[in-house]
Design a protein around this motif. Structure first.
Motif, short mmCIF file in Angstrom:
data_model
loop_
_atom_site.label_atom_id
_atom_site.label_comp_id
_atom_site.label_asym_id
_atom_site.label_seq_id
_atom_site.Cartn_x
_atom_site.Cartn_y
_atom_site.Cartn_z
N ASP A 156 37.48 43.69 45.68
CA ASP A 156 36.94 45.04 45.54
C ASP A 156 37.65 45.74 44.39
O ASP A 156 38.83 46.10 44.51
CB ASP A 156 37.12 45.84 46.83
N GLU A 157 36.96 45.91 43.27
CA GLU A 157 37.61 46.50 42.10
C GLU A 157 37.92 47.98 42.30
O GLU A 157 38.76 48.54 41.59
CB GLU A 157 36.74 46.33 40.86
N VAL A 158 37.28 48.63 43.25
CA VAL A 158 37.52 50.05 43.50
C VAL A 158 38.75 50.25 44.38
O VAL A 158 39.60 51.09 44.12
CB VAL A 158 36.28 50.71 44.14
N ALA A 159 38.86 49.44 45.43
CA ALA A 159 39.94 49.63 46.40
C ALA A 159 41.23 48.95 45.98
O ALA A 159 42.29 49.19 46.56
CB ALA A 159 39.51 49.11 47.77
N SER A 160 41.19 48.09 44.99
CA SER A 160 42.36 47.32 44.60
C SER A 160 43.44 48.22 44.00
O SER A 160 43.22 48.89 42.99
CB SER A 160 41.95 46.24 43.58
N ASP A 161 44.62 48.25 44.63
CA ASP A 161 45.72 49.08 44.13
C ASP A 161 46.62 48.22 43.25
O ASP A 161 47.69 47.75 43.67
CB ASP A 161 46.51 49.65 45.31
N VAL A 162 46.19 48.00 42.02
CA VAL A 162 46.91 47.13 41.10
C VAL A 162 48.27 47.71 40.74
O VAL A 162 49.28 47.01 40.75
CB VAL A 162 46.07 46.89 39.83
N CYS A 163 48.30 49.00 40.44
CA CYS A 163 49.57 49.62 40.05
C CYS A 163 50.59 49.57 41.18
O CYS A 163 51.78 49.33 40.96
CB CYS A 163 49.34 51.06 39.60
N GLY A 164 50.13 49.82 42.41
CA GLY A 164 51.03 49.74 43.55
C GLY A 164 51.58 48.34 43.75
O GLY A 164 52.77 48.15 44.04
N ALA A 165 50.71 47.33 43.60
CA ALA A 165 51.15 45.94 43.75
C ALA A 165 52.13 45.55 42.64
O ALA A 165 53.11 44.85 42.88
CB ALA A 165 49.94 45.01 43.76
#
Length: 401
Positions: free
Chosen positions: A238-247
């Protein structure tokens, strides 16, 4: 703090130290970095298959050992002691945690077991070579400045009928020239609503060009990755829900703790070699290590190393302390490496001497993951030592009542 380790942790350290003492001396290190991969493939297979290093911190259901970051930090302390060139940092410390945190069940089932057994290596590619900012070590990565800006900044991702395509380039990608899998940070959503996501690009993908760069520290091979309409797969579903910065920030804290332990190992290795040298080198009929001035300098270095080791062990237990521990360890490594050159005398100033391997490692690590003053400044800002904190950093000059 009580830094007592379990019998299993001590066994990991002892077994790895014995193996590296036999197969990773200065001569072997220099030979390994001159190979096409930049590391000894046979030794990497032994480390992966016999000791399970890439899968130490991965869960058992993914083929790993189910250990914690502490075991990985202890292992990296030993690899740092001999300056081992290997894909361990790029694969197990940076890439694998991101796949575990963001990947779909299918992606985790496909990739993590192969990473754990050493069959697959991976690298994190961020544009601009801003690894420290991307991991949230020297700046707030949610501002997105590290990923490039403007209509053509950084790496761009476009979703079409055939799936995702990437266009752009990333410099100073650690082990990017040899990794079988690249995790690429790229912009999506167009210029007005741009956001950064992570994509999986296979080494054999069309339009992907990788060039090994000349680097100060050959044991940290860097590459330029160019993507020209390269097919890729979104990491996650899910490109919207993905928390890339947090990960990325969570991975950065743990990576900082592991890197701190590795830098402590490098500092300890340089100090041990220096102590051995001053016991043998004679001047005026006696070993130079018997002179009081030399003893004082070595004692100061020992205190620095042990203080940095305590900080690194604490960070392995509490990754939130990782950035500050990394700053202290990088500073210790830089100081010890510089003193090692000085205390080796004339021979230490020759570029081919092994002391310079430690100087290069200390300088290169600070360029990649620092510098020290930025690590401390960002940690202090997040702790509120400078007053209120905004997304762009601390607000300086706030009165303290």
């Amino acid at each position: 703090m009580d830094a007592a380790f379990t019998a299993e942790q001590d066994e990991i350290r002892r077994t790895l130290r014995d193996l590296l003492a036999k197969h990773s001396g200065p001569g072997e290190v220099r030979a390994a970095v001159r190979t096409a991969e930049g590391h000894d493939r046979a030794l990497w297979r032994r480390l992966a298959q016999e000791l399970g290093l890439p899968g130490l911190a991965l869960p058992e259901e993914c083929g790993g050992a189910g250990c914690t970051a502490t075991e990985l930090a202890l292992a990296c302390e030993e690899t740092g002691r001999v300056l081992l060139p290997s894909p361990l940092l790029a694969t197990a410390v940076l890439a694998a945690p991101l796949i575990a945190a963001l990947g779909t069940p299918a992606q985790r089932a496909d990739l993590l077991p192969r990473i754990a057994d050493g069959a697959l290596t991976a690298a994190l590619a961020v544009p601009g070579g801003s690894m420290a900012a991307a991991l949230g070590l020297t700046a707030d990565n949610r501002t997105g400045g590290w990923a490039g800006g403007g209509r053509a900044g950084g790496v761009q991702a476009r979703l079409g009928a055939g799936g995702w395509r990437l266009y752009g380039e990333a410099d100073r990608v650690l082990d990017g020239h040899s990794a079988g899998l690249l995790l690429v940070a790229a912009h999506t959503g167009g210029y007005p609503r741009s956001r950064t996501l992570l994509f999986l690009a296979r080494a054999e993908a069309e339009g992907l060009t990788r060039t090994r760069l000349t680097s100060m520290d050959e044991t940290r091979p860097l590459a330029r990755v160019e993507l020209r309409d390269t097919p890729a797969e979104l990491l996650g579903e899910d490109e919207v829900a993905s928390d890339v910065c947090g990960a990325l920030a969570a991975t950065g804290r743990t990576a900082a703790a592991v890197l701190a332990a590795e830098a402590v190992g490098a500092a300890a290795g340089a100090l041990a070699r220096t102590v051995a040298y001053v016991k043998e080198r004679e001047q005026f009929g006696r070993a130079i290590g018997s002179f009081q001035a030399v003893k004082h300098r070595l004692a100061d270095l020992y205190v620095r190393v042990e203080a940095a080791r305590s900080a690194a062990y604490h960070a392995a237990w509490d990754p939130a302390a990782g950035p500050l521990a990394l700053a202290q360890a990088l500073e210790a490594a830089r100081t010890v490496a510089g003193e090692a050159v000085q205390l080796h005398g004339g021979i230490g100033f020759t570029w081919e001497h092994e002391a310079h391997l430690y100087v290069k490692r200390a300088a290169a690590d600070e360029l990649l993951f620092g510098p020290v003053h930025r690590l401390r400044d960002h940690a202090a800002g997040q702790a509120g030592l400078f007053g209120d904190v905004t997304p762009d950093g601390p607000v300086h000059g706030v009165a303290v009542r």
